[in-house]
Design an enzyme around this catalytic site. Structure first.
Site, PDB file in Angstrom:
ATOM      1  N   SER A  58      22.828  77.529 -50.584  1.00 46.75           N
ATOM      2  CA  SER A  58      24.141  77.067 -51.053  1.00 46.75           C
ATOM      3  C   SER A  58      24.205  77.046 -52.566  1.00 46.75           C
ATOM      4  O   SER A  58      23.233  76.682 -53.239  1.00 46.75           O
ATOM      5  CB  SER A  58      24.417  75.654 -50.521  1.00 46.75           C
ATOM      6  OG  SER A  58      24.386  75.644 -49.116  1.00 46.75           O
ATOM      7  N   SER A 104      27.484  94.065 -70.553  1.00 48.68           N
ATOM      8  CA  SER A 104      27.012  92.682 -70.453  1.00 48.68           C
ATOM      9  C   SER A 104      28.112  91.779 -69.899  1.00 48.68           C
ATOM     10  O   SER A 104      29.288  91.969 -70.204  1.00 48.68           O
ATOM     11  CB  SER A 104      26.612  92.197 -71.849  1.00 48.68           C
ATOM     12  OG  SER A 104      26.430  90.802 -71.848  1.00 48.68           O
ATOM     13  N   GLU A 144      19.657 102.837 -64.943  1.00 49.53           N
ATOM     14  CA  GLU A 144      20.796 102.161 -65.554  1.00 49.53           C
ATOM     15  C   GLU A 144      21.490 103.161 -66.463  1.00 49.53           C
ATOM     16  O   GLU A 144      20.999 103.475 -67.538  1.00 49.53           O
ATOM     17  CB  GLU A 144      20.307 100.948 -66.340  1.00 49.53           C
ATOM     18  CG  GLU A 144      19.342 100.096 -65.524  1.00 49.53           C
ATOM     19  CD  GLU A 144      18.950  98.817 -66.251  1.00 49.53           C
ATOM     20  OE1 GLU A 144      19.803  98.196 -66.896  1.00 49.53           O
ATOM     21  OE2 GLU A 144      17.762  98.453 -66.164  1.00 49.53           O
ATOM     22  N   TYR A 183      16.734 103.667 -68.402  1.00 47.06           N
ATOM     23  CA  TYR A 183      18.114 103.948 -68.829  1.00 47.06           C
ATOM     24  C   TYR A 183      18.453 105.423 -68.909  1.00 47.06           C
ATOM     25  O   TYR A 183      17.564 106.275 -69.012  1.00 47.06           O
ATOM     26  CB  TYR A 183      18.370 103.297 -70.190  1.00 47.06           C
ATOM     27  CG  TYR A 183      18.605 101.808 -70.047  1.00 47.06           C
ATOM     28  CD1 TYR A 183      19.880 101.275 -70.159  1.00 47.06           C
ATOM     29  CD2 TYR A 183      17.562 100.948 -69.741  1.00 47.06           C
ATOM     30  CE1 TYR A 183      20.105  99.921 -69.979  1.00 47.06           C
ATOM     31  CE2 TYR A 183      17.781  99.602 -69.572  1.00 47.06           C
ATOM     32  CZ  TYR A 183      19.059  99.091 -69.703  1.00 47.06           C
ATOM     33  OH  TYR A 183      19.279  97.758 -69.516  1.00 47.06           O
ATOM     34  N   THR A 222      23.362  73.533 -54.165  1.00 47.25           N
ATOM     35  CA  THR A 222      22.018  72.945 -54.195  1.00 47.25           C
ATOM     36  C   THR A 222      21.107  73.716 -55.146  1.00 47.25           C
ATOM     37  O   THR A 222      21.260  74.924 -55.330  1.00 47.25           O
ATOM     38  CB  THR A 222      21.354  72.982 -52.806  1.00 47.25           C
ATOM     39  OG1 THR A 222      21.258  74.347 -52.387  1.00 47.25           O
ATOM     40  CG2 THR A 222      22.134  72.176 -51.791  1.00 47.25           C
ATOM     41  N   HIS A 240      26.044  94.091 -65.934  1.00 46.62           N
ATOM     42  CA  HIS A 240      24.676  93.593 -65.757  1.00 46.62           C
ATOM     43  C   HIS A 240      24.696  92.232 -65.059  1.00 46.62           C
ATOM     44  O   HIS A 240      25.506  91.366 -65.417  1.00 46.62           O
ATOM     45  CB  HIS A 240      24.016  93.407 -67.126  1.00 46.62           C
ATOM     46  CG  HIS A 240      23.022  94.463 -67.459  1.00 46.62           C
ATOM     47  ND1 HIS A 240      23.373  95.698 -67.938  1.00 46.62           N
ATOM     48  CD2 HIS A 240      21.679  94.468 -67.394  1.00 46.62           C
ATOM     49  CE1 HIS A 240      22.280  96.409 -68.154  1.00 46.62           C
ATOM     50  NE2 HIS A 240      21.234  95.694 -67.829  1.00 46.62           N
ATOM     51  N   HIS A 255      20.860  94.351 -59.379  1.00 44.30           N
ATOM     52  CA  HIS A 255      20.328  94.191 -60.725  1.00 44.30           C
ATOM     53  C   HIS A 255      20.234  92.721 -61.149  1.00 44.30           C
ATOM     54  O   HIS A 255      20.199  92.417 -62.341  1.00 44.30           O
ATOM     55  CB  HIS A 255      21.183  94.968 -61.728  1.00 44.30           C
ATOM     56  CG  HIS A 255      20.429  95.355 -62.969  1.00 44.30           C
ATOM     57  ND1 HIS A 255      19.110  95.697 -62.958  1.00 44.30           N
ATOM     58  CD2 HIS A 255      20.812  95.445 -64.258  1.00 44.30           C
ATOM     59  CE1 HIS A 255      18.739  95.995 -64.182  1.00 44.30           C
ATOM     60  NE2 HIS A 255      19.737  95.836 -64.997  1.00 44.30           N
TER      61      HIS A 255
END
Ligand SMILES: *[C@@H]1O[C@H](CO)[C@@H](O)[C@H](O)[C@H]1NC(C)=O
Ligand SMILES: *[C@@H]1O[C@H](CO)[C@@H](O)[C@H](O)[C@H]1NC(C)=O
Ligand SMILES: *[C@@H]1O[C@H](CO)[C@@H](O)[C@H](O)[C@H]1NC(C)=O
Ligand SMILES: *[C@@H]1O[C@H](CO)[C@@H](O)[C@H](O)[C@H]1NC(C)=O
Ligand SMILES: *[C@@H]1O[C@H](CO)[C@@H](O)[C@H](O)[C@H]1NC(C)=O
Ligand SMILES: *[C@@H]1O[C@H](CO)[C@@H](O)[C@H](O)[C@H]1NC(C)=O
Ligand SMILES: *[C@@H]1O[C@H](CO)[C@@H](O)[C@H](O)[C@H]1NC(C)=O
Ligand SMILES: *[C@@H]1O[C@H](CO)[C@@H](O)[C@H](O)[C@H]1NC(C)=O
Ligand SMILES: *[C@@H]1O[C@H](CO)[C@@H](O)[C@H](O)[C@H]1NC(C)=O
Length: 739
Positions: free
Chosen positions: A671, A310, A496, A536, A674, A259, A150
């Site tokens: 990485s 959240s 979800e 949902y 970066t 999430h 997600h």
């Protein structure tokens, strides 16, 4: 592109909000001008079932595999926030598919968790076709679960239903192909390294990394039900530890409900977000000395019942005043819903991603280290396709309820506190808005009375089940699936599902499995965003409030009842050893025609006069300290011209080894340290590579490379040419602060 020894992708509440309307309105103009749009518009038999008594001291054949599934990080919309401005422009971290194959000697199953917003029906069907080509009937729809982490920072473009195609510029071949190829390759790697091994399980709580973003809806659930739980989100993480027969770890698979939206909708870099970062940290830890994405140990962090969960744990505030938002509708007195935003624990979104990812990793590492409860017993699986628009459930002796044709409510366009819509929609709307309803009616037509009644109290914004041009706007056929690994049952949920809805589903499946006598010790987990995306799933009570999650429960108020009914039937079939009697259900469509692609072809690359691709536009400084950020900018080509970028890198940070006189790669674009930014301007494009020097980086000489391809026309023929850029050498010195 440089080859790396070895080197994906995601969405949330299709917080597709604004995007859709924005695009609809844009299309409305197109309609007027061009009259282009006329809106009126079986598998091989499963091995015969074994005995139901779990054997003692079970060993399994276990295979783990990880493969890069990153697509071209340029111009393609990121999938999740449905923000039309949020188009890929570089890479923060790469995206991977992680596959786990388990075989009990009789049956075999595959669980894949990929760094992708969600698994779409199209993606699943293409993966299953590719697996069929490669392995015949070994891996099929009944014994393969595909789940998305997600992340909202993977590429879109892998859908076949109109609403989701619109929000990601169509069906984009160059975006879905690396996903399909990456997932299939991860399965292939796992398949090739199947070996005897053992599985252990462990669970524990992560208390500091999730909050409920619709607590008002949650409070609508019955009090006695809520009182059974300490929190309004599920804090439990479940970990499976895989070892070989010597007890050496070969992989880990976990589930946790949050999430992957620590990166917000302003981010343009492809990123695996918090869950992907947890995988990254665990794999770096267990594969010492390897570059990211390499090494044999595979750590999967799968999504779960995250519908209302959240990671932005500081909670929502009005960004203009700092005051709390309205509890019911998450809007601000001045500025509306748009200014009500939740923030993570960090100073910025990168730090929030790092903190949440690290919290999840730390708990997984601890649970993994202490996992001593061995999983034993046979494997089972059950799968069905269901026409979700017409499921009838008898709730009592007199009453039958039904699901509806799909539709989205007004609050869908409000978005959430993790990323709001741009228009004046707010969550919790149970009445339509004449202004928007008028626009909708003019563009796509009025919802039928039947659909309006069925979805009550949802005011319908898009009656997607009644919109079929050029293809259906939402799926009707969905997958329900359960797999069982001895004492672990995994429910693959096609969307979800909220915290409480997920708890009801787990309880239902657990009861059904236990009622038959076997599976007394079963632990049930939900695997979210699996197999097909249907937005949902809330409880009936949460639905009544019509916040974002309720407005996005597309099959109506009884969606959860229908799922409980269907999954109970799967669980019963497994417990009674009668899976082969389950009807297969109606096969989902695989559309060949009318898939549209609104993404223009990547243009020819331009460069400044007298320069070459790869030339440095902005040079590094000669000296840095540990903890500093290095930045260098190159004349660049469009990353879409680099073709299949899997297992390659746009970036290399190299250290000089003064004993051997050679340069060695210490970081790639996979990485965490970066960031590869691609910027397109009217006079050409450039690539900026940033390196956030770790405080533990050795003092030494370094240089930064950038790899890419550019397109030019030779007459009428486009020619793609690789190029390489190289920074000046710079020195990193011990930091004054960190010494
Ligand atoms: C949100 O709810 C508050 C009351 O709780 C109300 O004053 C306000 O008008 C609502 N805002 C919107 C945009 O509906
Ligand atoms: C997104 O995160 C950045 C910091 O990384 C912050 O500046 C910005 O305000 C955030 N935006 C939203 C809408 O959360
Ligand atoms: C699903 O069921 C509805 C209602 O019975 C029917 O109209 C529709 O054709 C079915 N969809 C598919 C794809 O079979
Ligand atoms: C059956 O359920 C409906 C809807 O929940 C309810 O209105 C009705 O009273 C119930 N009937 C019985 C006999 O329990
Ligand atoms: C949204 O904006 C439109 C146009 O400005 C207006 O007509 C409508 O009443 C607004 N809706 C709400 C709920 O404020
Ligand atoms: C819905 O029903 C009303 C009154 O029963 C009718 O006037 C209206 O035309 C119907 N709408 C649709 C879309 O069928
Ligand atoms: C490009 O290079 C040529 C030859 O060196 C030179 O004459 C010309 O002025 C340069 N143009 C620009 C815009 O720098
Ligand atoms: C890179 O390109 C962007 C967009 O054209 C431009 O604004 C920026 O100045 C360029 N950077 C450099 C160092 O040339
Ligand atoms: C080689 O590098 C090490 C560590 O960076 C440094 O301590 C040493 O002085 C260097 N030796 C030479 C000969 O440059």
């Amino acid at each position: 592109m440089a080859d790396r020894k070895s080197a994906c992708c995601g969405f949330s509440a299709l917080e597709v909000t604004l995007g859709v309307l924005f695009i609809l309105m844009t299309m409305a103009c197109v309609t007027l001008i061009t009259v282009m749009f006329t809106w009126k518009s079986d598998p091989a038999p499963a091995p015969t079932s074994g005995p139901t008594l779990p054997p003692q001291n079970q060993t399994y054949l276990i295979g783990v595999g990880r493969a890069d599934c990153t697509g071209p990080p340029a111009e393609i919309p990121l999938m999740g926030y449905a923000n039309p401005q949020q188009k890929a422009a570089g890479i923060h971290t790469r995206l991977y598919s992680r596959a786990f194959i388990i075989d009990d000697g009789g049956r075999r199953l595959v669980f894949v968790t990929a760094d992708v917003g969600m698994i779409s029906q199209r993606l699943r069907l293409e993966v299953l076709q590719a697996l069929q080509l490669k392995f015949g009937d070994v891996y099929r729809q009944e014994n393969v679960v595909l789940s998305g982490t997600h992340t909202h920072c993977g590429l879109g473009g892998f859908f076949q239903y109109t609403l989701l195609m619109i929000s990601s510029s169509g069906y984009i071949r160059e975006s879905i192909k690396p996903l399909v190829d990456g997932i299939v390759r991860s399965v292939d790697i796992a398949h090739r390294n199947l070996r005897p091994g053992r599985i252990y399980r462990n669970t524990g709580n992560i208390d500091d990394s999730s909050v409920n973003r619709s607590p008002h809806s949650y409070m609508r659930n019955p009090q006695d039900e809520r009182h059974r739980y300490k929190y309004d989100t599920d804090k439990q993480m479940m970990v499976l530890k895989f070892t070989d027969l010597d007890g050496d770890g070969i992989g880990m698979l976990s589930w946790f409900a949050v999430h992957a939206v620590s990166m917000n909708y302003t981010n343009l870099l492809v990123s695996s977000d918090n869950m992907g970062h947890a995988s990254y940290l665990m794999e770096q830890d267990k594969n010492p000395g390897e570059l990211p994405g390499q090494g044999g140990f595979v750590a999967g962090f799968s999504s779960s019942n995250l519908g209302d969960v959240s990671p932005n744990i500081k909670g929502p505030h009005c960004t203009n005043t700092g005051q709390p938002c309205d509890f019911l509708n998450s809007s601000c007195p001045v500025g509306g819903a748009k200014l009500c935003t939740a923030f993570g624990p960090g100073e910025d979104m990168f730090e929030s991603t790092r903190i949440i990812g690290r919290n999840i990793y730390m708990k997984a590492k601890e649970l993994y280290a202490n996992a001593d409860q061995e999983v034993s017993g046979f494997l089972h699986f059950a799968h069905q396709w269901v026409n979700m628009t017409e499921v009838k459930v008898q709730v009592n002796s007199t009453h039958t309820v039904s699901t509806c044709k799909p539709a989205l409510g007004h609050s869908f366009a409000a978005g959430t506190t993790d990323g709001g819509g741009d228009l004046n929609f707010t969550q919790g709307a149970v009445e339509g808005d004449p202004f928007w309803d008028g626009i909708r009616d003019a563009l796509v037509g009025e919802p039928s009375n039947e659909t309006q009644e069925c979805h009550h109290p949802k005011p319908i914004l898009f009656s997607t089940g009644e919109m079929n041009w050029p293809l259906p706007w939402h799926p009707q056929i969905i997958d329900v699936q359960i797999i069982i690994i001895g004492s672990i049952a995994v429910i693959a949920v096609p969307g979800e599902i909220t915290t409480m809805a997920g708890r009801r589903l787990r309880d239902t499946v657990k009861q059904e499995l236990q009622s038959q006598g076997s599976f007394q010790d079963v632990e049930v987990v939900i695997s979210g965003l699996s197999n097909v995306y249907t937005h949902y799933i809330t409880t009936f009570e949460e639905y009544q409030l019509q916040r974002y999650e309720g407005a996005s429960t597309i099959y109506g108020p009884h969606t959860l009842s229908a799922y409980l009914h269907k999954y109970r039937a799967l669980a019963r079939a497994i417990a009674q050893d009668q899976v082969s009697d389950l009807p297969v259900g109606p096969q989902p469509p695989f559309f060949e025609k009318s898939l549209f692609n609104l993404l223009p072809k990547a243009a020819v690359d331009k460069k400044p006069v007298n320069s070459s691709f790869g030339d440095v536009l902005q040079q590094v400084y000669p000296v840095y300290r540990q903890g500093d950020a290095v930045s260098v900018t190159f004349v660049a080509g469009n990353p879409r011209h680099s073709g299949d970028i899997r297992d390659k890198t746009f970036v290399a940070v190299e250290i000089y080894d003064n004993r051997t006189g050679t340069w060695e790669v210490v970081h790639t674009d996979a990485s965490w340290e970066t960031r590869f930014h691609w910027l397109k301007g009217s006079r050409g494009s450039n690539a900026t590579v940033e390196w956030y020097i770790p405080v533990a980086a050795p003092s030494a000489s370094y240089r930064i490379k950038h790899f890419g391809h550019y397109k030019q026309m030779k007459g009428l023929r486009p020619v793609i040419t690789p190029y390489e850029g190289l920074s000046d050498v710079f020195t990193v010195k011990a930091s004054f602060y960190y010494q």
